[in-house]
Each structure stands twice: as C-alpha cells, then as structure tokens.
Design a protein around this motif. Sequence first.
Motif, PDB file in Angstrom:
ATOM      1  N   VAL A 182       0.821  -1.209   0.000  1.00 29.63           N
ATOM      2  CA  VAL A 182       0.000   0.000   0.000  1.00 29.63           C
ATOM      3  C   VAL A 182       0.854   1.257   0.000  1.00 29.63           C
ATOM      4  O   VAL A 182       0.489   2.268  -0.622  1.00 29.63           O
ATOM      5  N   VAL A 183       2.006   1.238   0.678  1.00 32.85           N
ATOM      6  CA  VAL A 183       2.885   2.404   0.621  1.00 32.85           C
ATOM      7  C   VAL A 183       3.399   2.592  -0.801  1.00 32.85           C
ATOM      8  O   VAL A 183       3.498   3.721  -1.312  1.00 32.85           O
ATOM      9  N   ALA A 184       3.714   1.490  -1.476  1.00 33.91           N
ATOM     10  CA  ALA A 184       4.134   1.581  -2.871  1.00 33.91           C
ATOM     11  C   ALA A 184       3.012   2.133  -3.745  1.00 33.91           C
ATOM     12  O   ALA A 184       3.246   2.960  -4.629  1.00 33.91           O
ATOM     13  N   LEU A 226       4.662  -2.498  -9.338  1.00 34.69           N
ATOM     14  CA  LEU A 226       5.477  -3.704  -9.445  1.00 34.69           C
ATOM     15  C   LEU A 226       6.369  -3.881  -8.226  1.00 34.69           C
ATOM     16  O   LEU A 226       6.507  -4.986  -7.693  1.00 34.69           O
ATOM     17  N   LEU A 227       6.969  -2.778  -7.764  1.00 33.71           N
ATOM     18  CA  LEU A 227       7.797  -2.881  -6.561  1.00 33.71           C
ATOM     19  C   LEU A 227       6.960  -3.311  -5.365  1.00 33.71           C
ATOM     20  O   LEU A 227       7.393  -4.129  -4.551  1.00 33.71           O
ATOM     21  N   GLY A 228       5.751  -2.753  -5.245  1.00 34.45           N
ATOM     22  CA  GLY A 228       4.895  -3.136  -4.134  1.00 34.45           C
ATOM     23  C   GLY A 228       4.547  -4.612  -4.152  1.00 34.45           C
ATOM     24  O   GLY A 228       4.448  -5.252  -3.098  1.00 34.45           O
ATOM     25  N   LEU A 229       4.371  -5.192  -5.342  1.00 31.19           N
ATOM     26  CA  LEU A 229       4.047  -6.617  -5.443  1.00 31.19           C
ATOM     27  C   LEU A 229       5.258  -7.494  -5.134  1.00 31.19           C
ATOM     28  O   LEU A 229       5.126  -8.597  -4.599  1.00 31.19           O
ATOM     29  N   LEU A 230       6.446  -6.994  -5.473  1.00 30.41           N
ATOM     30  CA  LEU A 230       7.663  -7.794  -5.302  1.00 30.41           C
ATOM     31  C   LEU A 230       8.317  -7.623  -3.939  1.00 30.41           C
ATOM     32  O   LEU A 230       9.154  -8.438  -3.547  1.00 30.41           O
ATOM     33  N   VAL A 231       7.937  -6.563  -3.213  1.00 31.54           N
ATOM     34  CA  VAL A 231       8.703  -6.188  -2.027  1.00 31.54           C
ATOM     35  C   VAL A 231       8.646  -7.247  -0.929  1.00 31.54           C
ATOM     36  O   VAL A 231       9.616  -7.459  -0.202  1.00 31.54           O
ATOM     37  N   THR A 232       7.501  -7.935  -0.775  1.00 26.63           N
ATOM     38  CA  THR A 232       7.411  -8.937   0.278  1.00 26.63           C
ATOM     39  C   THR A 232       8.227 -10.182  -0.045  1.00 26.63           C
ATOM     40  O   THR A 232       8.576 -10.950   0.842  1.00 26.63           O
ATOM     41  N   ASN A 282      10.893   5.987 -10.792  1.00 24.90           N
ATOM     42  CA  ASN A 282       9.864   6.160  -9.774  1.00 24.90           C
ATOM     43  C   ASN A 282       9.908   5.023  -8.760  1.00 24.90           C
ATOM     44  O   ASN A 282       9.603   5.211  -7.585  1.00 24.90           O
ATOM     45  N   GLY A 283      10.316   3.831  -9.221  1.00 23.66           N
ATOM     46  CA  GLY A 283      10.441   2.709  -8.300  1.00 23.66           C
ATOM     47  C   GLY A 283      11.477   2.940  -7.220  1.00 23.66           C
ATOM     48  O   GLY A 283      11.319   2.472  -6.079  1.00 23.66           O
ATOM     49  N   THR A 284      12.555   3.682  -7.541  1.00 25.57           N
ATOM     50  CA  THR A 284      13.555   3.963  -6.505  1.00 25.57           C
ATOM     51  C   THR A 284      12.965   4.853  -5.417  1.00 25.57           C
ATOM     52  O   THR A 284      13.191   4.626  -4.221  1.00 25.57           O
ATOM     53  N   VAL A 285      12.193   5.866  -5.816  1.00 22.06           N
ATOM     54  CA  VAL A 285      11.543   6.733  -4.826  1.00 22.06           C
ATOM     55  C   VAL A 285      10.552   5.939  -3.991  1.00 22.06           C
ATOM     56  O   VAL A 285      10.478   6.083  -2.759  1.00 22.06           O
ATOM     57  N   THR A 286       9.800   5.078  -4.644  1.00 23.06           N
ATOM     58  CA  THR A 286       8.853   4.226  -3.935  1.00 23.06           C
ATOM     59  C   THR A 286       9.561   3.338  -2.927  1.00 23.06           C
ATOM     60  O   THR A 286       9.123   3.188  -1.779  1.00 23.06           O
ATOM     61  N   GLY A 287      10.663   2.733  -3.352  1.00 29.64           N
ATOM     62  CA  GLY A 287      11.397   1.839  -2.464  1.00 29.64           C
ATOM     63  C   GLY A 287      11.874   2.530  -1.206  1.00 29.64           C
ATOM     64  O   GLY A 287      11.753   1.983  -0.099  1.00 29.64           O
ATOM     65  N   ILE A 288      12.402   3.747  -1.344  1.00 31.37           N
ATOM     66  CA  ILE A 288      12.860   4.476  -0.166  1.00 31.37           C
ATOM     67  C   ILE A 288      11.685   4.801   0.749  1.00 31.37           C
ATOM     68  O   ILE A 288      11.784   4.707   1.974  1.00 31.37           O
TER      69      ILE A 288
END
Length: 449
Positions: free
Chosen positions: A143-145, A305-311, A355-361
């Motif tokens: 959800v944060v992603a 995509l990052l949100g789906l892969l992060v876990t 944008n994925g890098t910003v999301t990741g941080i």
Amino acid sequence: MNLLEQVKNSPMSRAQVRAVALCLVINLVDGFDLLVTSFVGPAITRQWGLSPSSVGVLLSGGLAGMAVGGLFLAPLGDRVGRRRLTLGCLALASLGMLAAAATQDFGQLLACRVVTGAAVGAMAAGLPVLTSEYANHRRRGLVVALITTGYGLGSVIAGIAASLLLGSFGWRSVFLFGAIVTALLFAVALRFLPESMDFLVARRPRQALRKLNRILVSIGRTPVEELPAAQSAVTTRKVVLDSLFRGSNAVRTVLVWVAFVAAQLMFYFASSWTPSLLLKAGMSSRQGTSGGVLLSLGGVTGAVLLGLLVTRFGPRRLTAAYFGIGAVALIGFSFSLGTLALALVVAVLVGLFLNGTVTGINVIVPNLYPAEARATALGMAVAVSRLGAVLAPLVAGFLLQAGWAPASMFRFFAIPGVLGAVATLLLARFGRGVSATADRPVESAVTEA
C-alpha cells in the motif's frame, strides 16, 4: 498482543482500504500540483522569454518548497495529527495553485510554486506514514508503494490537462484547474479522512479515546474503555534525534539520505525535463508531452510492481536493483532520442525504474521509526532528499544553456543511480532497522532476506 497489533495482524477492513485509497487520491493531486510546471513550462517560456537556466529555477521552485515543507511542516504531523496536517496542506496547495494562475511575472510565479511545494512536501512525508499505519503488516509494503504511484498518475493527468487546456485557454487555466480539484479534495478529506490510531495512542490528544473508538467501530471492532498503553513516553524530538544520529544508527541514516538524494536527482531530472529535452532533440511539442506522459505511466507501473515484489525480495535489495536498472535505462534513453517510437518505449522503462527507486525508499523509511516520530523522521529525510530534487532541474537547465546535448544529459544523470544502488545495498548490510532509542529497537515490518 496490544490493540494496534491486533488490528495490524488482521485482514484490512473496508474503512482501512477507503483510508488508503483516499491517501492515494491526495498523492495524485499532489503529483499534479507539483509536476504541472513541467508541461506548461514551454508555454510560459514562449510568453515570457525565459532562458533555460530560468526555466530550471522555476522547475526547482516547487521542489525547494518541498524541502521547506518536509523540514518545517511535516513534524507538525507528530504534534497536531496526520489528519490536521493533511487538511491544512491541501488548503495551502489549493491557494498556491490559484495564486499561480494569476501571476504576472517570473518572481510571482516562483513564489507561488515554493508555497505549493511546501504543502506537497509536508504531505509527501505524512501520507506514507498515515498509509503504513492504516495498512496491516501483510499489505504495508504494497500500500505504501501504491501511494507513491499518485505522483505518476498526477503527472499523467497534468500532461493530459495541459494538452486539452493550453491551446484554447492558455497555461493559467491548467493551474486554475489544479486549484479547483485540490479544493474539492480538501472537502472530501474533511469528511472522510480518519486520524491515525497510532498517533492517538502515542500522543493522546484531547478526546483521543472518543476518536479512537469511532475509528474502531468503523473498522468493525469493539470500542475500548481506555486508551491502550503508549509504547514510549520519550518526547518526539528526542526520539528522532536518537533514531537518526546515535551510534551506528548515524551510518544507516546517512545511507538512507544518500539513497534518497540519488533517487530524487534521477526522478526529478527525468520528470521535469523530458518533455523539453525531447522537443530540443527535434520532436514536436505534442511528441514531447507524450514522452513525459509515458514516462509517468511507466512510473506508476514501476511503483505497483515494486509493491508486489517487495514482500518476496525485501525492499532494500529490490530498491538497489531498481537504482541499477534505472541508470541503465537512462543511458539507453540517450541512444534512442533519434527514433520516436523507440524513445517513447524507453521512456516507459525510465519512468518505471526511476519512480520505483523513490517508492522503495518510501517503503523502507517508515519501518525504521516508532509511531510518535515517523512523520518527523520521514519529513527530515524528505527535506534532505529535496537537495537532489532541487538540484536536478537547476543543473539540467545550466547544462542545457552551456550547450550540452540532451543525450549527454541523460547519461550524466545515470551516475546517481550507481551511488543510490551502493547506498541501498550497504543499508541492507548494516542492519534491519534503525532503533528508536539507544536501548529500544524498532523492528521492521518488512523483513530482508
């Protein structure tokens, strides 16, 4: 297990999903308000005869305001509440956009962009915190992603609005449109945006028990007779200073800041200058706008995509991969500028990974701090990161004025991707989280492999 842990270990209720969705919409409007200048900048340049360096200053105005908002306004979220801060900033952003539509010279417009940026900067720190506090542990990273996709979606809408309004009504109409939409969202948030339960328990403002019980009823839980025990009695400022600068935590904090600055350098260079640089490379105004919109759409995809892969992979190593691939994508973009179809395809990849890098941080940072200090801590990180956001358009403007070719500029801004990847990998190596105080660790809700 205390009340808040019970909520966060349970499936998300409809009320929690609604709160998260509202935060996403707010972030979307923030993205519009912040990045709209990228799309109307060429029209303003033609009307006022601005130099490339002046355009860079104008693009950086909102980003400089974000640093001010992150440093001085965001900490209010830990004192007056996430809800009050968000409402106040929505009102301020709407006024800033309205004033921008009425400006008569460069200085006035720059001042309005700084004001709007300050409001957006405070919300940029507060919304990921509020979102993470309403999500359960299982969905927190996702959800944060998703929240961070709001900036990309807002940029897409800004591009579409500019295409529809510029020709018939001029650039001022785009700012006016943003002011009206932001004001409407303020009214919606006033009615439906809840306060953070973590804030109510940690800070215990007036009528905290009544507000907490109202939220508990809305999520299908039984009201309580008294507030749960607070996690810590340490003051917010002391917690933040301990979290950031004591012992080995200082190393982790510096690494977070380096990664955040690198992410902002790459992202805001690409999002601010891509339409203009495509125009400079020989494409039409409409093609340049299309490139900016596609980059933003790629950013939305990358965040999801990052949100789906992060876990599965862990936020730090996954973010490091995004940094590395984002740098390669920028270099690839520099070689595609001569071919329209290829450039538009690569633009999607650039947006996806940057944008994925910003999301990741944004996924990483809230998990490092206790509830009573999250908005302050993330606000400080956002403020520091805005150094990169402010420098990116400025440096690009001066490089363009100095005669640099668009292709060379894209290659130059790939360098921060390497630095960000190294910093994020080191962050994964140096520990699982930053402790809240010298003797009480805060466990990350998202574990690393």
